[in-house]
Design a protein around this motif. Structure first.
Motif, PDB file in Angstrom:
ATOM      1  N   ALA A   1       4.823  15.321 -30.259  1.00 45.69           N
ATOM      2  CA  ALA A   1       3.762  15.806 -31.133  1.00 45.69           C
ATOM      3  C   ALA A   1       4.251  15.723 -32.578  1.00 45.69           C
ATOM      4  O   ALA A   1       5.212  15.006 -32.882  1.00 45.69           O
ATOM      5  CB  ALA A   1       3.363  17.228 -30.740  1.00 45.69           C
ATOM      6  N   HIS A   2       3.626  16.472 -33.471  1.00 43.99           N
ATOM      7  CA  HIS A   2       3.884  16.301 -34.899  1.00 43.99           C
ATOM      8  C   HIS A   2       5.307  16.678 -35.288  1.00 43.99           C
ATOM      9  O   HIS A   2       5.779  17.787 -35.037  1.00 43.99           O
ATOM     10  CB  HIS A   2       2.901  17.135 -35.719  1.00 43.99           C
ATOM     11  CG  HIS A   2       3.021  16.907 -37.191  1.00 43.99           C
ATOM     12  ND1 HIS A   2       2.772  15.667 -37.751  1.00 43.99           N
ATOM     13  CD2 HIS A   2       3.393  17.713 -38.211  1.00 43.99           C
ATOM     14  CE1 HIS A   2       2.958  15.738 -39.055  1.00 43.99           C
ATOM     15  NE2 HIS A   2       3.349  16.961 -39.359  1.00 43.99           N
ATOM     16  N   GLY A   3       5.998  15.722 -35.905  1.00 47.24           N
ATOM     17  CA  GLY A   3       7.342  15.963 -36.411  1.00 47.24           C
ATOM     18  C   GLY A   3       8.399  16.168 -35.349  1.00 47.24           C
ATOM     19  O   GLY A   3       9.519  16.597 -35.662  1.00 47.24           O
ATOM     20  N   ALA A   4       8.087  15.845 -34.101  1.00 45.67           N
ATOM     21  CA  ALA A   4       9.002  16.140 -33.001  1.00 45.67           C
ATOM     22  C   ALA A   4       9.637  14.895 -32.385  1.00 45.67           C
ATOM     23  O   ALA A   4      10.364  15.002 -31.392  1.00 45.67           O
ATOM     24  CB  ALA A   4       8.277  16.927 -31.916  1.00 45.67           C
ATOM     25  N   SER A   5       9.408  13.733 -32.943  1.00 40.76           N
ATOM     26  CA  SER A   5       9.899  12.498 -32.317  1.00 40.76           C
ATOM     27  C   SER A   5      11.409  12.488 -32.159  1.00 40.76           C
ATOM     28  O   SER A   5      11.941  12.037 -31.137  1.00 40.76           O
ATOM     29  CB  SER A   5       9.448  11.283 -33.140  1.00 40.76           C
ATOM     30  OG  SER A   5       8.063  11.095 -33.048  1.00 40.76           O
ATOM     31  N   THR A   6      12.125  12.969 -33.160  1.00 43.19           N
ATOM     32  CA  THR A   6      13.586  12.936 -33.101  1.00 43.19           C
ATOM     33  C   THR A   6      14.140  13.852 -32.022  1.00 43.19           C
ATOM     34  O   THR A   6      15.257  13.653 -31.548  1.00 43.19           O
ATOM     35  CB  THR A   6      14.196  13.300 -34.471  1.00 43.19           C
ATOM     36  OG1 THR A   6      15.598  13.089 -34.433  1.00 43.19           O
ATOM     37  CG2 THR A   6      13.915  14.747 -34.847  1.00 43.19           C
ATOM     38  N   TYR A   7      13.366  14.870 -31.626  1.00 41.25           N
ATOM     39  CA  TYR A   7      13.798  15.785 -30.567  1.00 41.25           C
ATOM     40  C   TYR A   7      13.301  15.341 -29.193  1.00 41.25           C
ATOM     41  O   TYR A   7      13.969  15.550 -28.185  1.00 41.25           O
ATOM     42  CB  TYR A   7      13.295  17.199 -30.856  1.00 41.25           C
ATOM     43  CG  TYR A   7      13.534  17.639 -32.266  1.00 41.25           C
ATOM     44  CD1 TYR A   7      14.824  17.634 -32.802  1.00 41.25           C
ATOM     45  CD2 TYR A   7      12.485  18.034 -33.095  1.00 41.25           C
ATOM     46  CE1 TYR A   7      15.054  18.016 -34.116  1.00 41.25           C
ATOM     47  CE2 TYR A   7      12.705  18.416 -34.402  1.00 41.25           C
ATOM     48  CZ  TYR A   7      13.995  18.408 -34.913  1.00 41.25           C
ATOM     49  OH  TYR A   7      14.215  18.775 -36.213  1.00 41.25           O
TER      50      TYR A   7
ATOM     51  N   ALA B   1       5.198  21.323 -30.369  1.00 34.95           N
ATOM     52  CA  ALA B   1       5.489  21.319 -28.935  1.00 34.95           C
ATOM     53  C   ALA B   1       4.947  22.579 -28.277  1.00 34.95           C
ATOM     54  O   ALA B   1       4.714  23.592 -28.945  1.00 34.95           O
ATOM     55  CB  ALA B   1       7.003  21.249 -28.712  1.00 34.95           C
ATOM     56  N   ASP B   2       4.769  22.506 -26.954  1.00 31.01           N
ATOM     57  CA  ASP B   2       4.461  23.726 -26.220  1.00 31.01           C
ATOM     58  C   ASP B   2       5.756  24.519 -26.032  1.00 31.01           C
ATOM     59  O   ASP B   2       6.846  24.067 -26.406  1.00 31.01           O
ATOM     60  CB  ASP B   2       3.802  23.402 -24.874  1.00 31.01           C
ATOM     61  CG  ASP B   2       4.654  22.505 -23.973  1.00 31.01           C
ATOM     62  OD1 ASP B   2       5.900  22.565 -24.050  1.00 31.01           O
ATOM     63  OD2 ASP B   2       4.069  21.723 -23.199  1.00 31.01           O
TER      64      ASP B   2
ATOM     65  N   TRP C   1       9.558  23.276 -26.634  1.00 25.28           N
ATOM     66  CA  TRP C   1      10.220  23.871 -27.785  1.00 25.28           C
ATOM     67  C   TRP C   1      11.600  24.411 -27.408  1.00 25.28           C
ATOM     68  O   TRP C   1      12.554  24.294 -28.173  1.00 25.28           O
ATOM     69  CB  TRP C   1       9.350  24.973 -28.380  1.00 25.28           C
ATOM     70  CG  TRP C   1       9.913  25.557 -29.640  1.00 25.28           C
ATOM     71  CD1 TRP C   1      10.369  26.817 -29.823  1.00 25.28           C
ATOM     72  CD2 TRP C   1      10.094  24.890 -30.893  1.00 25.28           C
ATOM     73  NE1 TRP C   1      10.825  26.984 -31.108  1.00 25.28           N
ATOM     74  CE2 TRP C   1      10.662  25.823 -31.790  1.00 25.28           C
ATOM     75  CE3 TRP C   1       9.823  23.605 -31.349  1.00 25.28           C
ATOM     76  CZ2 TRP C   1      10.972  25.509 -33.107  1.00 25.28           C
ATOM     77  CZ3 TRP C   1      10.138  23.285 -32.675  1.00 25.28           C
ATOM     78  CH2 TRP C   1      10.704  24.228 -33.518  1.00 25.28           C
ATOM     79  N   GLU C   2      11.697  24.990 -26.229  1.00 22.63           N
ATOM     80  CA  GLU C   2      13.000  25.493 -25.780  1.00 22.63           C
ATOM     81  C   GLU C   2      14.001  24.353 -25.613  1.00 22.63           C
ATOM     82  O   GLU C   2      15.192  24.510 -25.909  1.00 22.63           O
ATOM     83  CB  GLU C   2      12.849  26.265 -24.470  1.00 22.63           C
ATOM     84  CG  GLU C   2      12.172  27.617 -24.627  1.00 22.63           C
ATOM     85  CD  GLU C   2      12.845  28.485 -25.683  1.00 22.63           C
ATOM     86  OE1 GLU C   2      14.089  28.617 -25.634  1.00 22.63           O
ATOM     87  OE2 GLU C   2      12.138  29.014 -26.563  1.00 22.63           O
ATOM     88  N   GLU C   3      13.526  23.203 -25.158  1.00 21.16           N
ATOM     89  CA  GLU C   3      14.407  22.040 -25.044  1.00 21.16           C
ATOM     90  C   GLU C   3      14.800  21.516 -26.424  1.00 21.16           C
ATOM     91  O   GLU C   3      15.951  21.136 -26.657  1.00 21.16           O
ATOM     92  CB  GLU C   3      13.719  20.939 -24.233  1.00 21.16           C
ATOM     93  CG  GLU C   3      13.543  21.270 -22.757  1.00 21.16           C
ATOM     94  CD  GLU C   3      14.872  21.546 -22.069  1.00 21.16           C
ATOM     95  OE1 GLU C   3      15.803  20.726 -22.239  1.00 21.16           O
ATOM     96  OE2 GLU C   3      14.977  22.577 -21.384  1.00 21.16           O
ATOM     97  N   TYR C   4      13.843  21.512 -27.330  1.00 23.56           N
ATOM     98  CA  TYR C   4      14.138  21.039 -28.684  1.00 23.56           C
ATOM     99  C   TYR C   4      15.170  21.925 -29.381  1.00 23.56           C
ATOM    100  O   TYR C   4      16.007  21.446 -30.153  1.00 23.56           O
ATOM    101  CB  TYR C   4      12.862  21.008 -29.528  1.00 23.56           C
ATOM    102  CG  TYR C   4      11.831  19.986 -29.104  1.00 23.56           C
ATOM    103  CD1 TYR C   4      12.111  19.000 -28.163  1.00 23.56           C
ATOM    104  CD2 TYR C   4      10.552  20.003 -29.665  1.00 23.56           C
ATOM    105  CE1 TYR C   4      11.165  18.075 -27.788  1.00 23.56           C
ATOM    106  CE2 TYR C   4       9.593  19.072 -29.294  1.00 23.56           C
ATOM    107  CZ  TYR C   4       9.898  18.116 -28.347  1.00 23.56           C
ATOM    108  OH  TYR C   4       8.949  17.195 -27.974  1.00 23.56           O
ATOM    109  N   ARG C   5      15.096  23.221 -29.109  1.00 21.83           N
ATOM    110  CA  ARG C   5      16.041  24.153 -29.730  1.00 21.83           C
ATOM    111  C   ARG C   5      17.494  23.793 -29.409  1.00 21.83           C
ATOM    112  O   ARG C   5      18.399  24.049 -30.206  1.00 21.83           O
ATOM    113  CB  ARG C   5      15.764  25.581 -29.266  1.00 21.83           C
ATOM    114  CG  ARG C   5      14.562  26.233 -29.912  1.00 21.83           C
ATOM    115  CD  ARG C   5      14.454  27.684 -29.458  1.00 21.83           C
ATOM    116  NE  ARG C   5      13.232  28.295 -29.900  1.00 21.83           N
ATOM    117  CZ  ARG C   5      13.044  28.850 -31.093  1.00 21.83           C
ATOM    118  NH1 ARG C   5      14.040  28.836 -31.968  1.00 21.83           N
ATOM    119  NH2 ARG C   5      11.895  29.411 -31.411  1.00 21.83           N
TER     120      ARG C   5
END
Length: 319
Positions: free
Chosen positions: A294-300, A47-48, A52-56
């Motif tokens: 993006a890569h490996g981020a679907s669940t987030y 992620a950008d 990334w901050e949202e995923y955290r």
């Protein structure tokens, strides 16, 4: 260090000619295949900075939750004698279901699989999270990229069957290299019938294919001769070549239902690899593409859609 950066150095060296290609291939091998302790996930592939901050906000509380559960630590022996380590979290209300969560390259399971572990725990699953060989607390000098890890997964399945009743129902849920491993396992004739299904999130078809893709994507270089040389090095030192096996070969004979998941913006393991896996699978199957991931981020990226697909799969294929 990401695989992409390493291959950049390889590309620069390879322009020097045949001798340079050998040196470049060795650089790639030395940086990617031998054990490198510590989590080295390249978050730029996920992620950008804004995403990334949202995923955290999803990742951090789930990691803290999992660690607070104080999961049991388990060790077993692999077929080549190395010690494999894993974490086990029992269900509060056992249902006879168990998921094995298989992490990606350069990560560790208790960190990467935390969000899905919480989901499965809340749905009555026992959760087993191995560290792949050459990762985390598992032994091993070389990363297996699915080709060696598929045998380790068989060892974990044997452990599960010995520890639990014969009625246990098992799901394999992997991300990236872990997803590739979960699909490769289906090619074993001796695979236990206790395995009821596969969740493959952004699986690459083979280590050769994914490395060749990065070489072309970032540096516009053909795979030959660097990949051939590097594969030969890997066979000599780590005991396998990059083309020894693929998910496509395994899926030719697979009979287990599969849920393939991929982010639409994954350019590290391109979406076409899940398309190929889906096409090769003759068993019941579904392909879920998560827009914007993006890569490996679907669940987030879309937790509701992702976990909704998991629940639908569980309800359909597990009793």
């Amino acid at each position: 260090m990401s695989v992409g950066i390493v291959i950049g150095a390889v590309a620069a060296v390879a322009t020097l000619g045949a001798a340079g290609s050998y040196v470049g291939a060795k650089k790639l091998f030395d940086k990617v295949i031998p054990r490198k302790d510590g989590v080295r996930v390249d978050i730029d592939e996920m992620a950008d900075s804004q995403k990334w901050e949202e995923y955290r906000k999803i990742i951090t509380p789930n990691r803290e939750w999992l660690q607070a559960q104080n999961p049991e630590e388990i060790t077993i022996k692999a077929r080549d004698g190395i010690k494999l380590h894993g974490y086990f979290l029992p269900a509060e209300n056992p249902t006879g279901k168990l998921v094995i969560g298989l992490h990606g390259y350069s990560s560790i399971g208790i960190s990467e699989f935390a969000t899905s572990a919480r989901f499965y725990h809340e749905h009555g699953f026992d959760v087993l999270i191995p560290d792949h060989r050459a990762h985390g607390k598992s032994e091993g000098d070389y990363v297996g990229f699915g080709i060696l890890d598929r045998y380790d997964c068989l060892s974990w399945l044997s452990y599960v069957e010995k520890r639990f009743s014969q009625g246990v129902q098992i799901l394999l849920h992997g991300t990236s290299m872990g997803a590739t491993t979960s699909l490769m396992v289906t090619g074993f004739k001796e695979l236990t019938p206790a395995v009821k299904g596969i969740i493959a999130d952004c699986a690459f078809t083979s280590p050769y294919d994914v490395f060749a893709h990065i070489l072309k994507r970032d540096y516009h270089m053909h795979e030959f001769p660097i990949m051939k040389i590097n594969s030969a090095m890997c066979r000599k030192k780590a005991g396998y070549g990059f083309e020894d096996y693929s998910t496509l070969t395994a899926l030719e004979t697979n009979t287990l239902p599969c849920l393939f998941i991929h982010g639409s913006e994954d350019d590290f393991v391109p979406v076409r690899m899940s398309d190929k896996n889906y096409e090769a699978c003759k068993a019941p199957k579904k392909l879920l593409k998560i827009e914007g991931a993006a890569h490996g981020a679907s669940t987030y990226q879309d937790k509701e859609k992702y976990q909704g697909a998991l629940k639908e799969f569980i309800d359909k294929y597990l009793e």
